[in-house]
Motif scaffolding. Sequence first.
Motif, PDB file in Angstrom:
ATOM      1  N   LYS A  57     -33.878 -46.972  21.056  1.00  0.00           N
ATOM      2  CA  LYS A  57     -34.759 -46.980  22.025  1.00  0.00           C
ATOM      3  C   LYS A  57     -34.933 -45.473  22.531  1.00  0.00           C
ATOM      4  O   LYS A  57     -34.210 -44.921  22.891  1.00  0.00           O
ATOM      5  CB  LYS A  57     -34.339 -47.836  23.026  1.00  0.00           C
ATOM      6  N   ILE A  58     -36.291 -45.063  22.436  1.00  0.00           N
ATOM      7  CA  ILE A  58     -36.604 -43.401  22.751  1.00  0.00           C
ATOM      8  C   ILE A  58     -36.141 -43.238  24.259  1.00  0.00           C
ATOM      9  O   ILE A  58     -35.462 -42.156  24.460  1.00  0.00           O
ATOM     10  CB  ILE A  58     -38.162 -43.308  22.534  1.00  0.00           C
ATOM     11  N   GLY A  59     -36.606 -43.964  25.073  1.00  0.00           N
ATOM     12  CA  GLY A  59     -36.459 -43.753  26.500  1.00  0.00           C
ATOM     13  C   GLY A  59     -34.973 -43.893  27.021  1.00  0.00           C
ATOM     14  O   GLY A  59     -34.240 -42.718  27.719  1.00  0.00           O
ATOM     15  N   SER A 301     -40.761 -45.464  27.834  1.00  0.00           N
ATOM     16  CA  SER A 301     -40.356 -44.060  26.995  1.00  0.00           C
ATOM     17  C   SER A 301     -40.918 -42.923  27.567  1.00  0.00           C
ATOM     18  O   SER A 301     -40.530 -41.913  27.644  1.00  0.00           O
ATOM     19  CB  SER A 301     -40.656 -44.693  25.544  1.00  0.00           C
TER      20      SER A 301
END
Length: 363
Positions: A57-59, A301
Amino acid sequence: MIRKLNRVIQDYLRPIRLNLGRKLWDRKDKKYPELIKNNRVDMSRVKSILFLRYDGKIGDMVINTLMFREIQKRYPDIKIGVVSRGAATDIIKFNPHVNIIYNYKKGKESEVASEIAKENYDIVVDFSEMLRVNQMKFINLCKAKINIGLDKDGWNLFDLNYKKDNRKHITDMYKNVLSILGVENPDLSYDIYTGLVVKDEIKRRLRELGNPESFTIINPYAASKHRSFNIDKILEISSKVLKDTKDMLIFIGETSKKHEIEEIIEVLGDRERIKYPTLSGILEVAELIKHSTYVITPDTSIVHIAAAFKKPMTAVYRADDKEDTNSQLWAPNYKEAKQIFSIDLNKKLGEETDINLFNIDEI
């Protein structure tokens, strides 16, 4: 019908698999009580920490950067490793506070864990709310001296346990982990390092666009279609930006949305002020956001990337209820950003809120 039946079967089998997984992997061959004092790690004995961010997960990875920096500020000689996968890896590719990155590959957990075990990590920090069987196995095989987990009280695999309060911002959870590691009163801002190549590429792209003095970025899309702007709402937002500001309007979105965005630009009709550059990877997106004047997005994100640069922003969230505190937990959490809320009064039980039911005048 087949999908619904499959979902029912998977929901039935999941707890059975997890219980079996715990019987197999919820154990530690050796404990190191001398490394723990008063439910805290004795950091004077610690030389290395491994963070597990195998969710991709980017965020979450953006927020995680505060931990890498704060730990190395307090303990500059500690080696920091991160297990990552997918585009989230790019977020830390150039981070000076991360010493080594391990690419997590489903189906090859044993190989990666074997590589990690050779490094003899003192601490593993896991962020999973619910561990899948392959993740239990992975943590076990990493063979760190101390395993720290989220709400894992009663697990044999974990030596220390931390909590998350869903009524508070997610950074409160990271403060809890840092406290276990002897770091108090941390700076909770995020870091994104994009690298010289990306910086030069975005400068080139902006020159091609005429070096706009100011531009607003619209990110219409999120991971779920229910949390993405529909075409009518995109047109409504875009028209408002074009009317109320002198900004250039720049769309960002995956290449799969190219045809839709180009159709929207055609309807809006102002090709001099509306652009859709083809970006290569999340770091180019981040660098473009860094240069922007304003950001509008329903995707967390992008919210957290904008937060790393403290960009003025409107972030659109679904309205919370008693069971759902998403807008508190994943808020932008800085004064230059504001949240507006979609209130779906016709939502049925089990359905997701339609993100498009908000007042455009709030942007």
